[in-house]
Design an enzyme around this catalytic site. Structure first.
Site, PDB file in Angstrom:
ATOM      1  N   SER A 185      63.860 161.918  29.667  1.00  0.00           N
ATOM      2  CA  SER A 185      62.508 161.419  29.845  1.00  0.00           C
ATOM      3  C   SER A 185      61.760 161.224  31.392  1.00  0.00           C
ATOM      4  CB  SER A 185      62.210 159.963  29.139  1.00  0.00           C
ATOM      5  OG  SER A 185      62.975 158.938  29.979  1.00  0.00           O
ATOM      6  N   ARG A 200      76.871 161.238  36.831  1.00  0.00           N
ATOM      7  CA  ARG A 200      78.077 161.568  37.547  1.00  0.00           C
ATOM      8  C   ARG A 200      77.632 161.035  38.994  1.00  0.00           C
ATOM      9  NH1 ARG A 200      82.353 163.697  35.157  1.00  0.00           N
ATOM     10  NH2 ARG A 200      81.866 164.388  33.158  1.00  0.00           N
ATOM     11  N   HIS A 234      66.903 154.740  39.344  1.00  0.00           N
ATOM     12  CA  HIS A 234      67.907 153.580  38.909  1.00  0.00           C
ATOM     13  C   HIS A 234      67.268 152.521  38.118  1.00  0.00           C
ATOM     14  CE1 HIS A 234      72.006 151.830  38.406  1.00  0.00           C
ATOM     15  NE2 HIS A 234      71.045 150.573  38.971  1.00  0.00           N
TER      16      HIS A 234
END
Ligand code: GAR
Length: 213
Positions: free
Chosen positions: A15, A93, A111
């Protein structure tokens, strides 16, 4: 003018990738996404890239003996596409110091918390379980240390008594989609510098005053 090329790294839904596509489409962002790289072959983000006519690549961690080799494979693809900026958009990752050094101050990550609170996985759950009253989203420059680089943009949202991880994540996501394109735009505009831990825009109060007159 040739628009700057961005490479986007994804692992899932995509998104935030879509928010970048939408910002380009609407003219908010003067750039082009040159390639989308996923470590997950089934990531829905790949279909979004294909729908937008953008090249995709899948680089699975298990295909490489070491993280370094995995990182180098991704860096090679990004170099082939001559990207000037790498955007992590739900890329789950860790990238090694070698990769980070390949693109100095040119990797951004989004984040779902107000860093430095709640780095790492499950940031929305961490915030809810900690009992904070405010959480949010952060766009930062990626350094070798997890979720710790200079902060380019942040937005806060309230945490409500009735929140679940899902409702909080959804409220934060709205802000993610707003601040990621804005942060990419600020980065591409240039003229910023890193001072210690701070991302500082070049425009000083004096310059702003003179541009108004
Ligand atoms: C977003 O909430 C993003 O902030 C988060 O994963 C989600 C990806 O959603 N990233 C991290 O937690 C990174 N540590 P999306 O695939 O729909 O953009």
């Amino acid at each position: 003018m040739i628009r700057p090329a961005i490479g986007v790294l994804v692992s899932g839904r995509g998104s935030n990738l879509q928010a970048l596509f939408d910002a380009i489409e609407s003219g908010v962002l003067d750039a082009r996404i040159a390639v989308v790289v996923s470590d997950q072959p089934s990531a829905p983000a790949l279909a979004r890239a294909t729908a937008a006519g953008v090249a995709t690549a899948v680089v699975e961690r298990r295909a490489f003996a070491s993280r370094d080799a995995f990182d180098r494979a991704i860096a090679g693809i990004l170099r082939q596409h001559e990207v000037v900026l790498v955007c992590l958009a739900g890329f789950m990752r860790l990238l090694g110091a070698g990769f980070v050094a390949e693109f100095p101050n040119a990797i951004l990550n989004i984040h779902p918390s107000l860093l430095p609170s709640f780095p790492g996985l499950d940031a929305q759950r961490q915030a809810l379980e900690h009992g904070v009253r405010v959480s949010g989203a952060t766009v930062h420059i990626v350094t070798a240390e997890l979720d710790a680089g200079p902060i380019v943009a942040q937005a806060a949202v309230p945490v409500l008594d009735e929140d679940t991880v899902e409702t909080l994540a959804a409220r934060i996501l709205v802000e993610e989609h707003r601040i990621y394109p804005a942060a990419v735009r600020a980065w591409l505009a240039g003229g910023w510098r890193i001072e210690g831990r701070r991302f500082v825009h070049a425009t000083t109060a004096d310059e702003m005053a003179s541009s108004r007159s």
